[in-house]
Write a protein that holds these residues in place. Structure first.
Motif, PDB file in Angstrom:
ATOM      1  N   ALA A  42      -3.375  -4.171   1.358  1.00 38.44           N
ATOM      2  CA  ALA A  42      -3.506  -4.674   2.690  1.00 38.44           C
ATOM      3  C   ALA A  42      -2.232  -3.935   3.358  1.00 38.44           C
ATOM      4  O   ALA A  42      -2.484  -3.459   4.673  1.00 38.44           O
ATOM      5  CB  ALA A  42      -3.386  -6.069   2.661  1.00 38.44           C
ATOM      6  N   ASP A  43      -1.121  -3.998   2.787  1.00 38.74           N
ATOM      7  CA  ASP A  43       0.082  -3.427   3.557  1.00 38.74           C
ATOM      8  C   ASP A  43      -0.200  -2.152   3.815  1.00 38.74           C
ATOM      9  O   ASP A  43       0.594  -1.504   4.737  1.00 38.74           O
ATOM     10  CB  ASP A  43       1.425  -4.061   2.793  1.00 38.74           C
ATOM     11  CG  ASP A  43       1.543  -5.404   2.765  1.00 38.74           C
ATOM     12  OD1 ASP A  43       1.040  -6.162   3.768  1.00 38.74           O
ATOM     13  OD2 ASP A  43       2.254  -5.965   1.951  1.00 38.74           O
ATOM     14  N   LEU A  44      -0.541  -1.219   2.689  1.00 32.69           N
ATOM     15  CA  LEU A  44      -0.608   0.141   2.565  1.00 32.69           C
ATOM     16  C   LEU A  44      -1.688   0.546   3.632  1.00 32.69           C
ATOM     17  O   LEU A  44      -1.496   1.614   4.557  1.00 32.69           O
ATOM     18  CB  LEU A  44      -1.205   0.624   1.472  1.00 32.69           C
ATOM     19  CG  LEU A  44      -0.086   0.607   0.410  1.00 32.69           C
ATOM     20  CD1 LEU A  44      -0.621   1.018  -1.140  1.00 32.69           C
ATOM     21  CD2 LEU A  44       0.846   1.606   0.608  1.00 32.69           C
ATOM     22  N   ARG A  45      -2.901  -0.265   3.944  1.00 27.64           N
ATOM     23  CA  ARG A  45      -3.720  -0.019   5.049  1.00 27.64           C
ATOM     24  C   ARG A  45      -3.173  -0.370   6.330  1.00 27.64           C
ATOM     25  O   ARG A  45      -3.346   0.563   7.569  1.00 27.64           O
ATOM     26  CB  ARG A  45      -4.935  -0.859   4.715  1.00 27.64           C
ATOM     27  CG  ARG A  45      -5.961  -0.532   3.636  1.00 27.64           C
ATOM     28  CD  ARG A  45      -7.109  -1.389   3.507  1.00 27.64           C
ATOM     29  NE  ARG A  45      -8.121  -0.632   2.636  1.00 27.64           N
ATOM     30  CZ  ARG A  45      -9.193  -1.280   2.110  1.00 27.64           C
ATOM     31  NH1 ARG A  45      -9.114  -2.613   2.092  1.00 27.64           N
ATOM     32  NH2 ARG A  45     -10.146  -0.652   1.595  1.00 27.64           N
ATOM     33  N   ALA A  46      -2.394  -1.369   6.268  1.00 26.93           N
ATOM     34  CA  ALA A  46      -1.733  -1.864   7.611  1.00 26.93           C
ATOM     35  C   ALA A  46      -0.616  -0.420   8.188  1.00 26.93           C
ATOM     36  O   ALA A  46      -0.566  -0.204   9.490  1.00 26.93           O
ATOM     37  CB  ALA A  46      -1.154  -3.018   7.644  1.00 26.93           C
ATOM     38  N   SER A  47      -0.167   0.125   7.223  1.00 29.79           N
ATOM     39  CA  SER A  47       0.721   1.016   7.504  1.00 29.79           C
ATOM     40  C   SER A  47       0.283   2.584   7.885  1.00 29.79           C
ATOM     41  O   SER A  47       0.960   3.452   8.086  1.00 29.79           O
ATOM     42  CB  SER A  47       2.012   1.400   6.323  1.00 29.79           C
ATOM     43  OG  SER A  47       1.178   1.620   5.096  1.00 29.79           O
ATOM     44  N   GLY A  48      -1.037   2.618   7.886  1.00 31.08           N
ATOM     45  CA  GLY A  48      -1.891   3.792   8.104  1.00 31.08           C
ATOM     46  C   GLY A  48      -2.331   4.568   6.787  1.00 31.08           C
ATOM     47  O   GLY A  48      -2.808   5.497   7.165  1.00 31.08           O
TER      48      GLY A  48
END
Length: 226
Positions: A42-48
């Motif tokens: 989820a954090d990786l997706r949020a960072s693009g």
């Protein structure tokens, strides 16, 4: 492992694979729980980071995504240095030279402190007097696997019987001190493993081959697992 390193390792792991990877597999690789992987994704997706997939199915990373370089740690450098030495000790001269070039290239771009880790490694691999002598061109066989060319050779089995084999070479396997080639054998119409030190008069033929259902490396692995 620091969280930042874990996030990078997830991206690195997914980048190296073409099929979806489950959170369970990622968790086992990184020695963390599945819930931690879900949060990291989820954090990786949020960072693009362009990740596709979902929980229970698996995750894929876009092939266009470029992973930024990260310095190796001490354990990784020891592993690289030892691996290169083992290749130099047990593989053919062309691959041994390639291993030396690769190690030189890695050492050249490292800071001095890390470069010293490779130059002063405490793990070594030396050539063994028990290394079987080969009567075939190891380099030509490796390249035939890469270019997908049929090879023909005389094979001497354990009792001493000779047969002429024409095979589709699929991979090389090292079971110290012996090298084997895994192949689809036209004579037996099945997968077979051949010890290189029992092969003679090998020829790489002009005849190429394409992946054909039931005769690929993946098929051989599935058959072995079954």
């Amino acid at each position: 492992m620091r969280r930042a390193d874990r996030l990078f390792r997830i991206v690195e792991y997914l980048k190296a694979r073409r099929e979806a990877v489950t959170a369970k597999e990622l968790g086992e690789e990184l020695e963390v729980g599945v819930r931690t992987i879900y949060r990291d994704i989820a954090d990786l997706r949020a960072s693009g980071v362009p990740l596709s997939g979902e929980a229970g199915v698996g995750y894929l990373l876009s092939s266009d995504y470029v992973v930024r370089p990260l310095l190796f740690d001490g354990e990784e450098l020891d592993a690289l240095a030892l691996g290169a030495q083992m290749v130099q000790s047990w593989a053919d001269p062309a691959m041994a030279q390639a291993a030396r070039r690769a190690l030189d290239r890695i050492t050249a771009v490292l800071p001095d402190s890390l470069g010293d880790n490779i130059r002063q490694t405490t793990a070594y691999s030396y050539p063994s007097p028990g290394k079987p002598a080969l009567q075939i061109d190891f380099t030509s066989l490796r390249r035939a696997i890469r270019t997908r060319h049929v090879v023909e050779f005389c094979y001497i089995d354990r009792p001493g019987s000779e047969t002429t084999r024409r095979v589709r070479p699929l991979s090389l396997i090292f079971l110290a001190p012996n090298w084997l080639v895994a192949a689809w054998c036209e004579l037996r119409q099945d997968f077979r493993h051949f010890r290189l030190d029992r092969m003679q008069d090998m020829k790489v033929l002009d005849q190429g081959f394409e992946n054909e259902t039931g005769k690929t490396l993946d098929d051989m692995r599935k058959q072995s697992e079954a």
